[in-house]
Each structure stands twice: as C-alpha cells, then as structure tokens.
Enzyme design. Structure first.
Site, PDB file in Angstrom:
ATOM      1  N   GLU A 124       0.937  -1.337  -0.082  1.00 31.72           N
ATOM      2  CA  GLU A 124      -0.094   0.043   0.154  1.00 31.72           C
ATOM      3  C   GLU A 124       0.806   1.322   0.019  1.00 31.72           C
ATOM      4  O   GLU A 124       0.543   2.158   0.525  1.00 31.72           O
ATOM      5  CB  GLU A 124      -0.876  -0.023   1.173  1.00 31.72           C
ATOM      6  CG  GLU A 124      -1.606  -1.391   1.347  1.00 31.72           C
ATOM      7  CD  GLU A 124      -3.231  -1.253   1.578  1.00 31.72           C
ATOM      8  OE1 GLU A 124      -3.560  -0.236   1.652  1.00 31.72           O
ATOM      9  OE2 GLU A 124      -3.597  -2.295   1.871  1.00 31.72           O
TER      10      GLU A 124
HETATM   11  C1  LIG Z   1       1.796  -9.740   1.933  1.00 31.56           C
HETATM   12  C2  LIG Z   1       1.399  -8.871   0.876  1.00 31.56           C
HETATM   13  C3  LIG Z   1       0.146  -8.493   0.848  1.00 31.56           C
HETATM   14  C4  LIG Z   1      -0.238  -7.458  -0.643  1.00 31.56           C
HETATM   15  N1  LIG Z   1      -1.618  -7.449  -0.450  1.00 31.56           N
HETATM   16  C5  LIG Z   1      -1.797  -6.485  -1.698  1.00 31.56           C
HETATM   17  C6  LIG Z   1      -3.205  -6.532  -2.003  1.00 31.56           C
HETATM   18  O1  LIG Z   1      -4.173  -6.731  -1.519  1.00 31.56           O
HETATM   19  N2  LIG Z   1      -3.520  -5.916  -3.408  1.00 31.56           N
HETATM   20  C7  LIG Z   1      -2.386  -5.466  -4.166  1.00 31.56           C
HETATM   21  O2  LIG Z   1      -2.704  -4.763  -5.219  1.00 31.56           O
HETATM   22  N3  LIG Z   1      -0.853  -5.599  -3.904  1.00 31.56           N
HETATM   23  C8  LIG Z   1      -0.716  -6.213  -2.742  1.00 31.56           C
HETATM   24  N4  LIG Z   1       0.587  -6.075  -2.437  1.00 31.56           N
HETATM   25  C9  LIG Z   1       1.576  -5.779  -3.243  1.00 31.56           C
HETATM   26  C10 LIG Z   1       2.252  -4.512  -2.844  1.00 31.56           C
HETATM   27  O3  LIG Z   1       1.282  -3.190  -2.702  1.00 31.56           O
HETATM   28  C11 LIG Z   1       3.289  -4.258  -3.699  1.00 31.56           C
HETATM   29  O4  LIG Z   1       4.260  -5.060  -2.885  1.00 31.56           O
HETATM   30  C12 LIG Z   1       4.021  -2.945  -3.503  1.00 31.56           C
HETATM   31  O5  LIG Z   1       3.280  -1.897  -3.928  1.00 31.56           O
HETATM   32  C13 LIG Z   1       5.571  -2.774  -3.788  1.00 31.56           C
HETATM   33  O6  LIG Z   1       5.435  -3.294  -5.160  1.00 31.56           O
HETATM   34  P1  LIG Z   1       6.517  -4.155  -5.431  1.00 31.56           P
HETATM   35  O7  LIG Z   1       6.552  -5.232  -4.608  1.00 31.56           O
HETATM   36  O8  LIG Z   1       6.578  -4.790  -7.215  1.00 31.56           O
HETATM   37  O9  LIG Z   1       8.058  -3.486  -5.539  1.00 31.56           O
HETATM   38  P2  LIG Z   1       8.791  -2.441  -6.631  1.00 31.56           P
HETATM   39  O10 LIG Z   1       7.817  -1.588  -7.025  1.00 31.56           O
HETATM   40  O11 LIG Z   1       9.322  -3.316  -7.688  1.00 31.56           O
HETATM   41  O12 LIG Z   1       9.794  -1.709  -5.648  1.00 31.56           O
HETATM   42  C14 LIG Z   1      10.958  -2.334  -5.376  1.00 31.56           C
HETATM   43  C15 LIG Z   1      11.918  -1.233  -4.517  1.00 31.56           C
HETATM   44  O13 LIG Z   1      11.782  -0.235  -5.345  1.00 31.56           O
HETATM   45  C16 LIG Z   1      11.434   0.899  -4.586  1.00 31.56           C
HETATM   46  N5  LIG Z   1      11.093   2.048  -5.650  1.00 31.56           N
HETATM   47  C17 LIG Z   1      10.008   1.694  -6.714  1.00 31.56           C
HETATM   48  N6  LIG Z   1       9.739   2.782  -7.275  1.00 31.56           N
HETATM   49  C18 LIG Z   1      10.650   3.731  -6.771  1.00 31.56           C
HETATM   50  C19 LIG Z   1      10.810   5.485  -7.032  1.00 31.56           C
HETATM   51  N7  LIG Z   1      10.167   5.829  -8.090  1.00 31.56           N
HETATM   52  N8  LIG Z   1      11.482   5.920  -6.227  1.00 31.56           N
HETATM   53  C20 LIG Z   1      12.106   5.159  -5.310  1.00 31.56           C
HETATM   54  N9  LIG Z   1      12.192   4.049  -5.044  1.00 31.56           N
HETATM   55  C21 LIG Z   1      11.198   3.333  -5.663  1.00 31.56           C
HETATM   56  C22 LIG Z   1      10.217   0.605  -3.742  1.00 31.56           C
HETATM   57  O14 LIG Z   1      10.118   1.397  -2.987  1.00 31.56           O
HETATM   58  C23 LIG Z   1      10.872  -0.866  -3.258  1.00 31.56           C
HETATM   59  O15 LIG Z   1      11.713  -0.580  -2.301  1.00 31.56           O
HETATM   60  C24 LIG Z   1       0.866  -7.096  -1.248  1.00 31.56           C
HETATM   61  C25 LIG Z   1       2.269  -7.426  -0.996  1.00 31.56           C
HETATM   62  C26 LIG Z   1       2.637  -8.055  -0.015  1.00 31.56           C
HETATM   63  C27 LIG Z   1       3.944  -8.717   0.284  1.00 31.56           C
END
Ligand SMILES: Cc1cc2nc3c(=O)[nH]c(=O)nc-3n(C[C@H](O)[C@H](O)[C@H](O)COP(=O)(O)OP(=O)(O)OC[C@H]3O[C@@H](n4cnc5c(N)ncnc54)[C@H](O)[C@@H]3O)c2cc1C
Length: 413
Positions: A390
């Site tokens: 989130e």
């Molecule tokens: C247990 C769990 C439950 C979840 N539940 C839901 C749900 O119900 N619905 C749903 O839709 N999603 C859900 N998620 C997904 C969650 O919202 C995403 O994991 C989150 O948005 C981050 O995306 P990502 O994991 O792809 O990381 P990425 O977007 O790939 O990011 C990887 C890293 O890079 C950093 N980063 C990315 N872009 C930038 C930027 N522009 N500037 C600086 N840093 C950056 C991030 O902060 C992070 O540290 C869940 C995740 C988990 C682990």
C-alpha cells in the site's frame, strides 16, 4: 539577510488541534467492546495457527458472527454498521494487536474492497455486493499489483476487451491479500493494446477464465492469505465495470487512501501489543537478582516503544479525522489532498514505528523474543510488510515531501 519564511499551510497550523475531537461516545465504545470480544476469541486460534504455520480460517467466521465484516459500511447495506473513520481506525488498532495477518484480512475485505464499492459503485452494484459482503456471504480482495507492476501501477499489463455484453480480461495479479479465498475481487486493467484509460472491474471467482492460488514461503503472515490471480479470457459482465470508463487509476488511488489508513491503525495496535508484552515480561524476568524492568537500559527500550505508540496513534487518529472530513465533502479536492497526505504520513510513521517497536520488544525478551511462541517475534516478521504494501516507504517519502515542496518537485509521475 534572513529570508522571509513561507506562510505555513493552515491545516498544518497548531489551530488544527482545536478541531480534533478524540472523545469516544457511548455508541463508539459499544462497537469497540464488540471488537475486543471478537479479538479475544481469535487470539487462541491465531496462536495455534501461527505455530502450525497455517491459514487461520476462523478469523472470517468470528468477525461474521460478531457483525464486524461491514464495520464502516453504511447501515443501508446488509450488516453495515456505519462506523465513522475514527471508530473504524480504533477498531483496526485493536485488531492489529492480534497480529498484522488478522488485520490484513479486514483491510483487504473492507478498506480496499467494500469501501471502494461504496464510493465508486452504481446503485445496483452496491445493492448486489455490499449486503452480501457485510453479511459474510462473500469475501473481498483488491487486485492491483502484478508480477511486473507494483509501485508503478500505471505500468500494469492486464488488459480487457469488450465483446457483446462482456469484457474479456487477460493477465495476472500477484501478492493479493485474501486473493485465493476471495469471492469478489476488484481488478484493474487497460483496454487491450493501450497503456492509458485504465478501468476497474468487479470479478466474481465463479467467472469463466478466473483462477487463483496462494503464495507460499512468505517471510511472515502465515495465518493470512496472499494470492496469485490469473485471468484467461475471463468473462466479466458489462455491468461489472466499477467507476467510470478510464477512471481506474482514480478508483485505485482512492482505495489506497482507505487501505493506508487501515495499515496505520493496525500498526498502532502492533506497537501497543509490543509495549504491553514488554512491560509484562520486564516485570517477570529476573537477571542480576533484579526484575529486568529495574535495569535502566531496559527502561529506555520501554520508553522508546511508548513514544512510538504515542506518535503513531496521534498521527493515525489525526489522519482518520481528516479522512472523515474529506469523505463528508467528496467534491472538495483540497480536503482530499490534505487527507491523502496525512494518511501517507500516518502510514509511513506507524509502519516504521511498529517494526522498531517489535525489534525492541524482541530485545527485551532476549532469547525468548527469538521464538514464535511469543508475539514480539511474530510482530517483527509480520509488520515488516507494512513498509512495503500500500505504498512502499520510498514512494510515501516522496509523496510526503512533494506536497511540501510543490508539484515541480515531483520525482516520478
Ligand atoms: C503480503 C503482501 C500483501 C499484499 N497485498 C496486496 C493487495 O491486497 N493488493 C495489491 O494490489 N497489492 C498487494 N501487495 C503488493 C504491494 O502493494 C506491492 O508489493 C507494493 O506496491 C510494492 O511493489 P513491488 O513489490 O512490485 O515493489 P517494486 O515496485 O518493484 O519496488 C521495489 C523497490 O523499489 C522502490 N521503488 C520503486 N519505485 C521507486 C521510485 N520511483 N523511487 C524510489 N524507490 C522506488 C520501492 O520502494 C521498493 O523498495 C501485497 C504485498 C505483500 C507482500
């Protein structure tokens, strides 16, 4: 010469404090007592499931029996209780004490699911789905994230195509809370071949072309479901588009406001539990012929957890009140922007403070803190996700700063 300071934003002025009313009415107390009772019933089952590393299938029936599955949903719909934003936040705080897995179930079902249908749904969508989800006949989930689209939801690949009376969805969603147990999921997709005009859809698990599975081997949250969803020409009736055509991103961002507030509130509960557990243990455990609570360096850890609690709770309650203000005037973009910003701060602060508090509680417990028999260890691994989902820390840090610096300083669009 000293530069003239920029005028402060009025809503961040100290005068705002006068408009905050944290008093709890009898009616709010009544709801919170029911939440407390439900949590007490959940605890022994959650303890057992956690140690067996298995999904807790009793959370949902207990919340159903206690009529808590539609706490903030209007009373017009089924078992909706019409709780205001502050009462709902305090309820989630209590639930958060039982663990982030328990609270995540409610965030997926209610904050991200039901409240989004209530805000964006047509009258018939609300009539169709809100009574069923508040009565516990259908579990909800929110499917935005994909294997290659997380922090940047605008880059998602799931697509839809209109044919006759249906939309056909193709693609996948990853890391969806309640994903493999949900009956109804809000799914986001672009028109086929395009990367703009995102739309949201209400997808029932029975729809042809839909499949879901659970993600295994997570760092924490063993008692909570996290799913992978697949759409292969998934056939969605036309009337199940949620919100106006092309407004999917607005639907998603509004859902994330509710979701982030629920995370902030849940994390406050985690900190509270870490504090209570630390005080209890510090009064029991004896080392060097003294209760460890008499050692000043242990007292320092307790002080820091207590400060984490106070700051996270104040920010979460302030954000909840601002959200209530914004909800009451849905067309006021300035109020919405202010609520969005406060919620981002509350979520960022509470997520980091809860991880810090869990770490300190583990330290106070020593080796016993390193065992999942004790809740501090569970909080340590479970609350870590609150700094990722989130809105990861980095995304919120930029969001918070840009509001102060101005839109010219936007780091990404
Ligand atoms: C247990 C769990 C439950 C979840 N539940 C839901 C749900 O119900 N619905 C749903 O839709 N999603 C859900 N998620 C997904 C969650 O919202 C995403 O994991 C989150 O948005 C981050 O995306 P990502 O994991 O792809 O990381 P990425 O977007 O790939 O990011 C990887 C890293 O890079 C950093 N980063 C990315 N872009 C930038 C930027 N522009 N500037 C600086 N840093 C950056 C991030 O902060 C992070 O540290 C869940 C995740 C988990 C682990």
């Amino acid at each position: 010469m000293l530069q003239q300071a920029e005028p402060r934003r009025t809503d961040n002025d100290i005068s705002f404090l006068g408009t905050m009313n944290f008093e709890i009415s009898d009616e709010q107390n009544l709801i919170l007592n029911v939440v407390d009772e439900a949590c007490k019933r959940i605890r022994p089952i959650e303890d057992k499931c956690y140690l067996e590393h298995k999904f807790n299938d009793q959370i949902y029936p207990i919340f159903k029996e206690t009529h808590l599955l539609g706490l903030p949903v209007s009373r017009k719909y089924g078992d909706g209780q019409g709780a205001d934003a502050l009462t709902y936040a305090l309820a989630l705080e209590r639930v958060g004490q039982e663990g982030t897995g328990v609270r995540t179930f409610l965030s997926g079902h209610t904050s991200l699911g039901q409240l989004t249908v209530q805000k964006w749904g047509t009258d018939s969508q609300k009539e169709e789905y809100l009574p069923k989800t508040t009565r516990g006949e259908k579990i909800m989930a929110f499917g935005l994230t994909e294997p290659t689209a997380g922090s940047d939801p605008a880059s998602l690949r799931t697509s839809f195509e209109e044919k006759g009376n249906y939309f056909f969805l193709n693609g996948s969603k990853a890391w969806i809370s309640n994903g493999s147990i949900a009956d109804l999921i809000i799914v986001f997709a672009y028109p086929k071949g395009k990367s703009e005009g995102m739309c949201a859809f209400l997808v029932e698990k029975e729809y042809e072309g839909f499949e879901a599975g659970a993600i295994k081997n997570k760092l924490g949250l063993p008692t909570s479901d996290t799913g992978l969803l697949y759409f292969r020409d998934c056939k969605v009736p036309k009337e199940n588009m949620l919100g106006p055509l092309g407004k999917g991103l607005s639907v998603a961002y509004s859902a994330l406001m509710s979701g982030r507030l629920s995370v902030a509130a849940g994390c406050v509960g985690v900190i509270e539990d870490c504090l209570n557990e630390s005080i209890r243990y510090a009064k029991e455990r004896v080392q060097h012929k003294k209760k460890i609570g008499k050692h000043q360096l242990v007292q320092r850890e307790i002080t820091k957890i207590s400060l984490d609690l106070e700051t996270a709770k104040l920010l979460a309650c302030k954000a909840a009140l601002q959200k209530a203000k914004s909800d009451a005037s849905p067309k006021d973009n300035e109020l919405r922007g202010e609520a969005d910003w406060m919620i981002a701060q509350a979520k960022y602060q509470a997520a980091n403070a809860s991880f810090d508090a869990a770490d300190r509680a583990v330290q106070i417990f020593g080796a016993n803190g390193y065992s999942f028999e004790n809740r501090p260890a569970r909080h340590l691994v479970d609350t870590r996700v609150c700094r990722i989902y989130e809105g990861a820390d980095q995304i919120l840090e930029q969001k918070i700063a840009v509001k102060l610096l101005g839109s010219d300083y936007e780091a990404f669009s």
